[in-house]
Design a protein around this motif. Structure first.
Motif, PDB file in Angstrom:
ATOM      1  N   TYR A  97       9.077   9.154  -0.935  1.00 27.67           N
ATOM      2  CA  TYR A  97      10.426   9.023  -0.336  1.00 27.67           C
ATOM      3  C   TYR A  97      10.695  10.011   0.990  1.00 27.67           C
ATOM      4  O   TYR A  97      10.299  11.187   0.984  1.00 27.67           O
ATOM      5  N   LEU A  98      11.347   9.641   1.927  1.00 27.21           N
ATOM      6  CA  LEU A  98      11.681  10.317   3.031  1.00 27.21           C
ATOM      7  C   LEU A  98      13.476  10.403   2.948  1.00 27.21           C
ATOM      8  O   LEU A  98      13.845   9.267   3.295  1.00 27.21           O
ATOM      9  N   LYS A  99      13.479  11.650   2.478  1.00 27.76           N
ATOM     10  CA  LYS A  99      15.202  11.779   2.562  1.00 27.76           C
ATOM     11  C   LYS A  99      15.680  12.851   3.666  1.00 27.76           C
ATOM     12  O   LYS A  99      14.988  13.603   4.160  1.00 27.76           O
ATOM     13  N   PRO A 100      17.078  12.608   3.961  1.00 29.50           N
ATOM     14  CA  PRO A 100      17.960  11.745   3.022  1.00 29.50           C
ATOM     15  C   PRO A 100      17.646  10.452   3.479  1.00 29.50           C
ATOM     16  O   PRO A 100      17.312   9.966   4.754  1.00 29.50           O
ATOM     17  N   ASP A 101      17.978   9.359   2.377  1.00 28.17           N
ATOM     18  CA  ASP A 101      17.574   7.976   2.775  1.00 28.17           C
ATOM     19  C   ASP A 101      18.849   7.377   2.285  1.00 28.17           C
ATOM     20  O   ASP A 101      19.194   6.714   1.198  1.00 28.17           O
ATOM     21  N   VAL A 102      19.887   7.345   3.242  1.00 28.56           N
ATOM     22  CA  VAL A 102      21.184   6.467   3.115  1.00 28.56           C
ATOM     23  C   VAL A 102      20.876   5.013   2.691  1.00 28.56           C
ATOM     24  O   VAL A 102      21.535   4.454   1.938  1.00 28.56           O
ATOM     25  N   GLN A 103      20.039   4.140   3.383  1.00 28.96           N
ATOM     26  CA  GLN A 103      19.858   2.760   3.164  1.00 28.96           C
ATOM     27  C   GLN A 103      18.964   2.444   1.795  1.00 28.96           C
ATOM     28  O   GLN A 103      18.627   1.270   1.606  1.00 28.96           O
ATOM     29  N   LYS A 104      18.233   3.682   1.329  1.00 28.14           N
ATOM     30  CA  LYS A 104      17.481   3.356   0.240  1.00 28.14           C
ATOM     31  C   LYS A 104      16.274   2.607   0.364  1.00 28.14           C
ATOM     32  O   LYS A 104      16.030   1.545  -0.208  1.00 28.14           O
ATOM     33  N   LYS A 105      15.663   2.899   1.643  1.00 27.94           N
ATOM     34  CA  LYS A 105      14.588   1.671   2.007  1.00 27.94           C
ATOM     35  C   LYS A 105      13.378   2.389   2.335  1.00 27.94           C
ATOM     36  O   LYS A 105      12.122   1.864   2.781  1.00 27.94           O
ATOM     37  N   SER A 106      13.111   3.694   2.021  1.00 27.84           N
ATOM     38  CA  SER A 106      12.110   4.849   2.164  1.00 27.84           C
ATOM     39  C   SER A 106      11.107   4.721   1.145  1.00 27.84           C
ATOM     40  O   SER A 106      10.062   5.571   1.275  1.00 27.84           O
ATOM     41  N   LYS A 107      11.191   4.097   0.151  1.00 29.43           N
ATOM     42  CA  LYS A 107      10.451   4.099  -1.233  1.00 29.43           C
ATOM     43  C   LYS A 107       8.935   3.447  -0.591  1.00 29.43           C
ATOM     44  O   LYS A 107       9.276   2.272  -0.466  1.00 29.43           O
ATOM     45  N   HIS A 108       7.943   4.048  -0.985  1.00 28.44           N
ATOM     46  CA  HIS A 108       6.545   3.413  -0.988  1.00 28.44           C
ATOM     47  C   HIS A 108       5.798   3.621  -2.381  1.00 28.44           C
ATOM     48  O   HIS A 108       6.180   4.963  -2.930  1.00 28.44           O
ATOM     49  N   LYS A 109       4.953   3.023  -2.810  1.00 24.53           N
ATOM     50  CA  LYS A 109       4.218   3.072  -4.165  1.00 24.53           C
ATOM     51  C   LYS A 109       2.674   2.524  -4.114  1.00 24.53           C
ATOM     52  O   LYS A 109       2.463   1.553  -3.389  1.00 24.53           O
ATOM     53  N   THR A 110       1.906   3.533  -4.619  1.00 19.43           N
ATOM     54  CA  THR A 110       0.795   3.072  -4.521  1.00 19.43           C
ATOM     55  C   THR A 110       0.281   2.110  -5.683  1.00 19.43           C
ATOM     56  O   THR A 110       1.201   1.937  -6.545  1.00 19.43           O
ATOM     57  N   ALA A 111      -0.950   1.671  -5.753  1.00 14.75           N
ATOM     58  CA  ALA A 111      -1.425   0.788  -6.990  1.00 14.75           C
ATOM     59  C   ALA A 111      -1.638   1.928  -8.131  1.00 14.75           C
ATOM     60  O   ALA A 111      -1.918   3.107  -8.122  1.00 14.75           O
ATOM     61  N   VAL A 112      -1.658   1.398  -9.565  1.00 12.95           N
ATOM     62  CA  VAL A 112      -1.793   2.174 -10.520  1.00 12.95           C
ATOM     63  C   VAL A 112      -3.349   2.264 -10.756  1.00 12.95           C
ATOM     64  O   VAL A 112      -4.062   1.120 -10.908  1.00 12.95           O
ATOM     65  N   ILE A 113      -3.910   3.264 -11.013  1.00 11.57           N
ATOM     66  CA  ILE A 113      -5.317   3.493 -11.436  1.00 11.57           C
ATOM     67  C   ILE A 113      -5.406   3.919 -12.937  1.00 11.57           C
ATOM     68  O   ILE A 113      -4.782   4.938 -13.550  1.00 11.57           O
ATOM     69  N   LYS A 114      -6.053   3.171 -13.814  1.00 12.50           N
ATOM     70  CA  LYS A 114      -6.044   3.044 -14.992  1.00 12.50           C
ATOM     71  C   LYS A 114      -6.973   4.230 -15.485  1.00 12.50           C
ATOM     72  O   LYS A 114      -8.081   4.414 -15.033  1.00 12.50           O
ATOM     73  N   LYS A 115      -6.618   4.740 -16.600  1.00  9.14           N
ATOM     74  CA  LYS A 115      -7.161   5.847 -17.654  1.00  9.14           C
ATOM     75  C   LYS A 115      -8.086   6.735 -16.892  1.00  9.14           C
ATOM     76  O   LYS A 115      -9.346   6.785 -16.943  1.00  9.14           O
ATOM     77  N   THR A 116      -7.443   7.673 -15.967  1.00 14.77           N
ATOM     78  CA  THR A 116      -8.042   8.648 -15.354  1.00 14.77           C
ATOM     79  C   THR A 116      -7.116   9.946 -15.020  1.00 14.77           C
ATOM     80  O   THR A 116      -5.762   9.656 -15.085  1.00 14.77           O
ATOM     81  N   LEU A 117      -7.815  11.076 -14.966  1.00 15.64           N
ATOM     82  CA  LEU A 117      -7.019  12.261 -14.377  1.00 15.64           C
ATOM     83  C   LEU A 117      -7.384  12.701 -13.165  1.00 15.64           C
ATOM     84  O   LEU A 117      -6.676  13.562 -12.559  1.00 15.64           O
ATOM     85  N   ASN A 118      -8.196  11.991 -12.099  1.00 16.33           N
ATOM     86  CA  ASN A 118      -8.622  12.215 -11.197  1.00 16.33           C
ATOM     87  C   ASN A 118      -8.823  10.968 -10.235  1.00 16.33           C
ATOM     88  O   ASN A 118      -9.794  10.495  -9.859  1.00 16.33           O
ATOM     89  N   PRO A 119      -7.616  10.255 -10.103  1.00 16.26           N
ATOM     90  CA  PRO A 119      -7.545   9.006  -9.321  1.00 16.26           C
ATOM     91  C   PRO A 119      -7.909   9.305  -7.750  1.00 16.26           C
ATOM     92  O   PRO A 119      -7.490  10.055  -7.123  1.00 16.26           O
ATOM     93  N   GLU A 120      -8.464   8.196  -7.210  1.00 16.77           N
ATOM     94  CA  GLU A 120      -8.543   8.178  -5.802  1.00 16.77           C
ATOM     95  C   GLU A 120      -7.497   6.838  -5.375  1.00 16.77           C
ATOM     96  O   GLU A 120      -8.030   5.796  -5.450  1.00 16.77           O
ATOM     97  N   PHE A 121      -6.764   7.102  -4.419  1.00 21.17           N
ATOM     98  CA  PHE A 121      -5.834   6.134  -3.877  1.00 21.17           C
ATOM     99  C   PHE A 121      -6.275   5.437  -2.506  1.00 21.17           C
ATOM    100  O   PHE A 121      -6.366   4.295  -2.404  1.00 21.17           O
ATOM    101  N   ASN A 122      -6.359   6.382  -1.626  1.00 18.35           N
ATOM    102  CA  ASN A 122      -6.701   6.165  -0.290  1.00 18.35           C
ATOM    103  C   ASN A 122      -5.786   5.149   0.517  1.00 18.35           C
ATOM    104  O   ASN A 122      -6.247   4.004   0.890  1.00 18.35           O
ATOM    105  N   GLU A 123      -4.502   5.272   0.126  1.00 22.51           N
ATOM    106  CA  GLU A 123      -3.531   4.452   0.785  1.00 22.51           C
ATOM    107  C   GLU A 123      -2.571   5.107   1.805  1.00 22.51           C
ATOM    108  O   GLU A 123      -2.277   6.371   1.645  1.00 22.51           O
TER     109      GLU A 123
END
Length: 380
Positions: free
Chosen positions: A277-303
């Motif tokens: 999130y980049l706040k303050p976010d008046v228009q609530k359009k700053s949310k971004h989300k990565t993909a889910v990496i299953k069953k790990t404690l050391n995930p690599e996203f590279n996004e």
């Protein structure tokens, strides 16, 4: 009186006592500890040592090898452990090469053990930063030659953290048994230089007993313990996050990877993903989300995510990054997060300042994930 019996020489009890009590002329003794030498694990019992050699401290080897004094037979009976530590500043990684152990304490009915080594970084959540070697079966002198690596270790961590190295015995029928441990202050390890350790295993330090204090001290102790527990809970470490920031026509946020995340599922793993999130976010359009990496404690996203914003406005914004565990059919679990902005502290503030100062350049930095974030971000 000495009596000869055949070819054997019999000694009376009086002469036996005289020999033990009066071995010869009395000589000055500098230290009584000369009669009780402290032998290191690598000492040879076959070579006699003079009193001068016994009292002189053993120098360290040129390679940085260290051997504890092993002040008691109890410590020596637990065994010794040999390992190397290397901190790579460029990659922010700490490598621990577990070499071997010798003379471990027998833990099984056959007089042997099934030993393995566990690593913990203190202070910190044990489950989030525990590393473990393989198990060597039926031996008291195991050889591992195995390297365990911690990622995202900053120079501040090297100054304030301690590595706990413990040796345990696996027991399939009951719980695993503790053999011994050693604790190494990481500030003793110089960057990019391998340091060798050969140490005696010890019992864990005893906990202070409140029964030994009077009523007033016991009350103060309980209050301080509650306060310390509350402080540790509010600053609990949940893992590490590697972020890349670039201020160029806006803000580019690169979510690289996480390391040593807290396990949120019953299988000992998590299904992590990252939100920004980049706040303050008046228009609530700053949310971004990565993909889910299953069953790990050391995930690599590279996004990477891009925020269109002017450079002058960027100084007034705060970047909030949170890590979550995905759960199907119920609410997701919050793992940890970090806030980067002009009102942040420590590494987060330094990363934000470096990003603003080096306009157009990519700046990478590891961050410690904690649960100390605004409550508005803790709602999924």
């Amino acid at each position: 009186m000495t009596v000869r019996q055949g070819n054997r020489l019999g000694i009376s009890i009086q002469e036996h006592m005289a020999i033990n009590v009066c071995p010869g002329p009395i000589r000055p003794i500098r230290q009584i500890s000369s009669y009780f030498p402290r032998l290191s694990p690598t000492s040879s019992f076959s070579e006699p040592l003079s009193p001068n050699q016994l009292t002189a401290p053993a120098p360290l080897s040129p390679g940085g090898s260290e051997i504890d004094s092993c002040d008691s037979d109890d410590n020596t009976s637990l065994g010794t452990l040999e390992f190397d530590l290397l901190y790579e500043r460029a990659t922010s990684s700490l490598h621990c090469t577990v070499l071997r152990a010798k003379g471990l304490k027998p833990m099984d009915f056959n007089g042997l053990a099934d030993p393995y080594v566990k690593l913990h970084l203190l202070p910190g959540a044990c489950k989030a930063n525990k590393l473990k070697t393989k198990i060597v079966r039926n031996t008291l002198n195991p050889v591992w030659n195995e390297t365990l690596t911690y990622c995202g270790i900053t120079e501040e961590d090297m100054y304030r953290k301690t590595l706990r190295v413990s040796v345990c015995d696996e027991d399939k029928l009951t719980h695993n048994e503790f053999i011994g441990e050693s604790r190494v202050a990481l500030r003793r390890v110089k960057p990019d230089q391998t340091k060798h350790f050969n140490i005696c295993l010890e019992h864990p330090p005893p906990l202070p007993s409140p029964t030994a204090m009077n009523t007033a001290l016991r009350g103060i102790s309980c209050y301080l313990k509650e306060w310390e527990t509350e402080q540790q809970r509010s600053l609990e470490e949940r893992g590490r996050l590697l972020l890349c920031l670039q201020a160029r026509g806006g803000l580019c946020v690169g979510v690289k990877r996480c390391a040593h995340l807290a396990a949120m599922d019953v299988n000992g793993f998590s299904d992590p993903y990252v939100k920004t999130y980049l706040k303050p976010d008046v228009q609530k359009k700053s949310k971004h989300k990565t993909a889910v990496i299953k069953k790990t404690l050391n995930p690599e996203f590279n996004e990477e995510f891009f925020y269109e914003i002017s450079f002058s406005e960027l100084a007034t914004k705060t970047l909030e990054v949170t890590v979550w565990d995905y759960d199907l059919g119920r609410s997701n679990d919050f793992i940890g997060g970090v806030s980067l902005g002009c009102h942040s502290q420590g590494d987060a503030l330094q990363h934000w300042i470096d990003c603003l100062k080096n306009k157009g350049k990519k700046v990478e930095r590891w961050h410690t994930l904690t649960n100390d974030l605004p409550g508005s971000t803790l709602q999924e």
